[in-house]
Design an enzyme around this catalytic site. Sequence first.
Site, PDB file in Angstrom:
ATOM      1  N   TRP A  60       1.018  -1.053  -0.052  1.00 60.07           N
ATOM      2  CA  TRP A  60      -0.037   0.010   0.142  1.00 60.07           C
ATOM      3  C   TRP A  60       0.936   1.209   0.182  1.00 60.07           C
ATOM      4  O   TRP A  60       1.966   1.413   0.678  1.00 60.07           O
ATOM      5  CB  TRP A  60      -0.902   0.033   1.324  1.00 60.07           C
ATOM      6  CG  TRP A  60      -1.764   1.263   1.284  1.00 60.07           C
ATOM      7  CD1 TRP A  60      -2.785   1.708   0.545  1.00 60.07           C
ATOM      8  CD2 TRP A  60      -1.966   1.867   2.673  1.00 60.07           C
ATOM      9  NE1 TRP A  60      -3.241   2.695   1.128  1.00 60.07           N
ATOM     10  CE2 TRP A  60      -2.851   2.907   2.428  1.00 60.07           C
ATOM     11  CE3 TRP A  60      -1.504   1.728   4.170  1.00 60.07           C
ATOM     12  CZ2 TRP A  60      -3.310   3.916   3.467  1.00 60.07           C
ATOM     13  CZ3 TRP A  60      -1.824   2.674   4.765  1.00 60.07           C
ATOM     14  CH2 TRP A  60      -2.666   3.486   4.514  1.00 60.07           C
ATOM     15  N   LYS A  84     -13.497  -0.894   5.492  1.00 64.75           N
ATOM     16  CA  LYS A  84     -13.955  -2.019   4.321  1.00 64.75           C
ATOM     17  C   LYS A  84     -15.242  -2.791   4.864  1.00 64.75           C
ATOM     18  O   LYS A  84     -16.021  -3.077   4.094  1.00 64.75           O
ATOM     19  CB  LYS A  84     -12.894  -2.727   3.836  1.00 64.75           C
ATOM     20  CG  LYS A  84     -11.677  -1.856   3.241  1.00 64.75           C
ATOM     21  CD  LYS A  84     -12.055  -0.955   2.077  1.00 64.75           C
ATOM     22  CE  LYS A  84     -10.768  -0.188   1.326  1.00 64.75           C
ATOM     23  NZ  LYS A  84     -10.089   0.556   2.278  1.00 64.75           N
ATOM     24  N   ASP A 131      -0.838  -5.642   9.469  1.00 64.12           N
ATOM     25  CA  ASP A 131      -1.905  -4.473   9.000  1.00 64.12           C
ATOM     26  C   ASP A 131      -3.150  -5.631   8.466  1.00 64.12           C
ATOM     27  O   ASP A 131      -3.094  -6.119   7.340  1.00 64.12           O
ATOM     28  CB  ASP A 131      -1.257  -3.823   7.778  1.00 64.12           C
ATOM     29  CG  ASP A 131      -2.301  -2.699   7.571  1.00 64.12           C
ATOM     30  OD1 ASP A 131      -3.379  -2.562   8.311  1.00 64.12           O
ATOM     31  OD2 ASP A 131      -2.075  -1.664   6.583  1.00 64.12           O
TER      32      ASP A 131
END
Length: 423
Positions: free
Chosen positions: A155, A272, A236
């Site tokens: 990311w 999300k 993460d």
Amino acid sequence: MQAQPRSRLLNVAAQLRRHVSWAKVQMGPADPILGVTEAFKKDTSPQKINLGVGAYRDNDGKPVVLGCVRKAEAILTKSGVDHEYGPISGLPDFVDCSLKLAYGETSSALSAGCVAGLQSLSGTGAVRLGMEFIRRFAPLHSGHVPCVYIPNPTWGNHKNIIRDAGLQWKEYRYFDKHTKGLDMNGLMADVESAPSQSVFLLHACAHNPTGVDPSVEEWAQLSDAIKRKGHIAFFDMAYQGFASGDPKRDAAALTKFVADGHRVLTAQSFAKNFGLYGERVGCLSVVTDDVNTRKAVESQLKMLARPMYSNPPIYGARLVATVLHDPTLNAEWHREVKAMADRIIAMRHALVEVLRTLGYTNEWNHIAQQIGMFAFTGLSEQQVKALQEHHHVYMTADGRISMAGINTKNVDYLGHAIHAVMR
């Protein structure tokens, strides 16, 4: 008499030279994802497709508010909650249910009171807090704070967060461009060659941007190697439940590492999997040796959070806690997050099937094999540009696509557009 005005003018000129000016501040680079969105908005074609932004959309391309979240909103409204400041560490009920979701209801580390937890500003804030904690408290290596190893690719914001926390980062091998899968041999070699007690940032599931995750067996090998070298594992976890549709399965790598004795850090996001993108709901946790160490770690995390943002926003955290603590709403959330994951998986297979009808055999199987919000297509920067200019299809320059932007109404058009730029 003329000397005085001249003297005053000189004083004024000197003051102007000393005046702080921001004229030398240079324009920052445009965000690559937001740039894609801006270009998409300006396009007037009715066939345009935005595959850049990582936010879930339904089959009509619309944002989704989960039914369980709507019901939690009604409950909070009826209860007449106030808008007072929350604690520095966030809402206790939220932190409690976040840790149980991540580590499991029967986690021995949780039952022993060894997991420090603190509500954060979504996953981004959790990663930043974790990196600040590492900079202050991780064991020094040759007199220096350990380097943070990140997957190549990762990311885009990881590098910015690590840099701004005052740490150094290096990349470890992850994605194999030839197989479009995991470079396990390269990854293991980099774990072995890194100085002992380095930090390894790991995507718990649904790796962003590749959608490539290690298998259960490969996670076990990584756990052994990272433990043997004394590395710090930092997970993460931005997509728990959203990847496979099963929150427990998506946390399997994390729970494996904890069971193997790792003192992990974990950054959770509820953007999300709950659709709470703008509420900035997250949690940072640290597995410690005992209750006293947990209390000390929590005290230091609060000291890090206080000068950054004082305390976190509470509304989104209340929504998550309300859903997860209520058995009926919890069950509804599990159904809804599975439905989102299932739609993404179905669109993967649908795109591959369209491409197969256009004459491809195995070239696009990796799209169906990858998992989560994103897919790494393997398209070149030139092909991405051609898709945008000639077919109104928008994605980041590296060929990453958000599967949430694909639906039954545009998948055929997308497949033909990809075929056109491949020729």
